[in-house]
Write a protein that holds these residues in place. Sequence first.
Motif, PDB file in Angstrom:
ATOM      1  N   VAL A  59       0.842  -1.197   0.000  1.00  8.50           N
ATOM      2  CA  VAL A  59       0.000   0.000   0.000  1.00  8.50           C
ATOM      3  C   VAL A  59       0.876   1.246   0.000  1.00  8.50           C
ATOM      4  N   ASN A  60       2.011   1.166   0.689  1.00 10.60           N
ATOM      5  CA  ASN A  60       2.972   2.270   0.702  1.00 10.60           C
ATOM      6  C   ASN A  60       4.372   1.722   0.931  1.00 10.60           C
ATOM      7  N   GLU A  61       5.346   2.568   0.734  1.00 13.96           N
ATOM      8  CA  GLU A  61       6.718   2.238   1.112  1.00 13.96           C
ATOM      9  C   GLU A  61       6.888   2.700   2.558  1.00 13.96           C
ATOM     10  N   PRO A  62       7.977   2.307   3.225  1.00 12.53           N
ATOM     11  CA  PRO A  62       8.152   2.765   4.604  1.00 12.53           C
ATOM     12  C   PRO A  62       8.042   4.290   4.715  1.00 12.53           C
ATOM     13  N   THR A  63       7.203   4.718   5.646  1.00 10.88           N
ATOM     14  CA  THR A  63       6.880   6.133   5.834  1.00 10.88           C
ATOM     15  C   THR A  63       6.862   6.433   7.326  1.00 10.88           C
ATOM     16  N   THR A  64       7.443   7.550   7.720  1.00 11.08           N
ATOM     17  CA  THR A  64       7.404   7.944   9.124  1.00 11.08           C
ATOM     18  C   THR A  64       6.093   8.677   9.395  1.00 11.08           C
ATOM     19  N   MET A  65       5.335   8.157  10.353  1.00 13.57           N
ATOM     20  CA  MET A  65       4.019   8.695  10.691  1.00 13.57           C
ATOM     21  C   MET A  65       4.151   9.795  11.737  1.00 13.57           C
ATOM     22  N   PRO A  66       3.141  10.662  11.825  1.00 12.30           N
ATOM     23  CA  PRO A  66       3.186  11.766  12.792  1.00 12.30           C
ATOM     24  C   PRO A  66       3.315  11.305  14.249  1.00 12.30           C
ATOM     25  N   TRP A  67       2.887  10.088  14.567  1.00 12.29           N
ATOM     26  CA  TRP A  67       2.955   9.599  15.950  1.00 12.29           C
ATOM     27  C   TRP A  67       4.283   8.904  16.249  1.00 12.29           C
ATOM     28  N   GLY A  68       5.231   8.916  15.279  1.00  9.89           N
ATOM     29  CA  GLY A  68       6.593   8.481  15.562  1.00  9.89           C
ATOM     30  C   GLY A  68       6.981   7.086  15.130  1.00  9.89           C
ATOM     31  N   ASN A  69       6.091   6.384  14.446  1.00  9.93           N
ATOM     32  CA  ASN A  69       6.434   5.062  13.938  1.00  9.93           C
ATOM     33  C   ASN A  69       6.776   5.147  12.457  1.00  9.93           C
ATOM     34  N   ARG A  70       7.764   4.393  12.037  1.00 13.31           N
ATOM     35  CA  ARG A  70       8.051   4.218  10.624  1.00 13.31           C
ATOM     36  C   ARG A  70       7.261   2.985  10.212  1.00 13.31           C
ATOM     37  N   SER A  71       6.398   3.131   9.210  1.00 15.02           N
ATOM     38  CA  SER A  71       5.361   2.155   8.940  1.00 15.02           C
ATOM     39  C   SER A  71       5.361   1.714   7.483  1.00 15.02           C
ATOM     40  N   LEU A  72       5.081   0.429   7.272  1.00  8.85           N
ATOM     41  CA  LEU A  72       4.942  -0.156   5.947  1.00  8.85           C
ATOM     42  C   LEU A  72       3.618  -0.898   5.898  1.00  8.85           C
ATOM     43  N   LEU A  73       2.736  -0.485   4.998  1.00  7.40           N
ATOM     44  CA  LEU A  73       1.442  -1.156   4.845  1.00  7.40           C
ATOM     45  C   LEU A  73       1.473  -2.047   3.614  1.00  7.40           C
ATOM     46  N   LEU A  74       0.970  -3.268   3.792  1.00  6.69           N
ATOM     47  CA  LEU A  74       0.812  -4.196   2.688  1.00  6.69           C
ATOM     48  C   LEU A  74      -0.478  -4.965   2.896  1.00  6.69           C
ATOM     49  N   ARG A  75      -0.859  -5.736   1.893  1.00  4.73           N
ATOM     50  CA  ARG A  75      -2.081  -6.534   2.005  1.00  4.73           C
ATOM     51  C   ARG A  75      -1.733  -8.011   1.963  1.00  4.73           C
ATOM     52  N   ASP A  76      -2.451  -8.790   2.780  1.00  2.00           N
ATOM     53  CA  ASP A  76      -2.283 -10.236   2.739  1.00  2.00           C
ATOM     54  C   ASP A  76      -3.074 -10.790   1.552  1.00  2.00           C
ATOM     55  N   PRO A  77      -3.018 -12.084   1.277  1.00  2.00           N
ATOM     56  CA  PRO A  77      -3.705 -12.625   0.105  1.00  2.00           C
ATOM     57  C   PRO A  77      -5.220 -12.399   0.074  1.00  2.00           C
ATOM     58  N   ASP A  78      -5.845 -12.201   1.227  1.00  2.00           N
ATOM     59  CA  ASP A  78      -7.280 -11.918   1.262  1.00  2.00           C
ATOM     60  C   ASP A  78      -7.591 -10.427   1.277  1.00  2.00           C
ATOM     61  N   GLY A  79      -6.563  -9.580   1.196  1.00  2.00           N
ATOM     62  CA  GLY A  79      -6.780  -8.137   1.150  1.00  2.00           C
ATOM     63  C   GLY A  79      -6.760  -7.442   2.499  1.00  2.00           C
ATOM     64  N   ASN A  80      -6.521  -8.171   3.587  1.00  2.00           N
ATOM     65  CA  ASN A  80      -6.427  -7.535   4.905  1.00  2.00           C
ATOM     66  C   ASN A  80      -5.185  -6.654   4.954  1.00  2.00           C
ATOM     67  N   LEU A  81      -5.304  -5.503   5.584  1.00  2.00           N
ATOM     68  CA  LEU A  81      -4.153  -4.623   5.741  1.00  2.00           C
ATOM     69  C   LEU A  81      -3.224  -5.147   6.828  1.00  2.00           C
ATOM     70  N   VAL A  82      -1.929  -5.113   6.532  1.00  3.79           N
ATOM     71  CA  VAL A  82      -0.890  -5.524   7.473  1.00  3.79           C
ATOM     72  C   VAL A  82       0.077  -4.360   7.590  1.00  3.79           C
ATOM     73  N   ASN A  83       0.370  -3.964   8.823  1.00  3.96           N
ATOM     74  CA  ASN A  83       1.305  -2.875   9.085  1.00  3.96           C
ATOM     75  C   ASN A  83       2.529  -3.432   9.794  1.00  3.96           C
TER      76      ASN A  83
END
Length: 133
Positions: A93-117
């Motif tokens: 869903v995105n490449e690693p991104t630093t969020m305003p709350w201080g986490n560096r986050s990577l979002l992807l989807r599993d085979p059923d489309g669930n979001l995984v962070n």
Amino acid sequence: MQLVSIRLITDDVRRMAEFYQLVTGVEPDWATPDFVEIVTPAGTLAIGSTRTVALFAAGSARAADNHTAIIEFLVPDVDAEYRRLRAAVTDFVNEPTTMPWGNRSLLLRDPDGNLVNLFTPVTEAAIARFSVR
């Protein structure tokens, strides 16, 4: 009260177990062909077949129909995880991104489309917040 696990319902338990094994590096713990757990130190991700739904109440859960939850894994280095997974995972869903709350986050989807962070705390406040959990 203690949160024990989050369970995903799917039409393809093996495919989902293989995906989460790839992401987490944890060997799936198979109870039956219709039920498997990915057991981590902080909690368990359970994966159940749609055939198990009738045991609770028919129609109470539907596979590949989640639009509200994000399954989150704390990782030591989210950028390294992104590099590791790029060849095998196609639905980022995105490449690693630093969020305003201080986490560096990577979002992807599993085979059923669930979001995984996958995330790594990177600010002092975020690191402190997760050091006590």
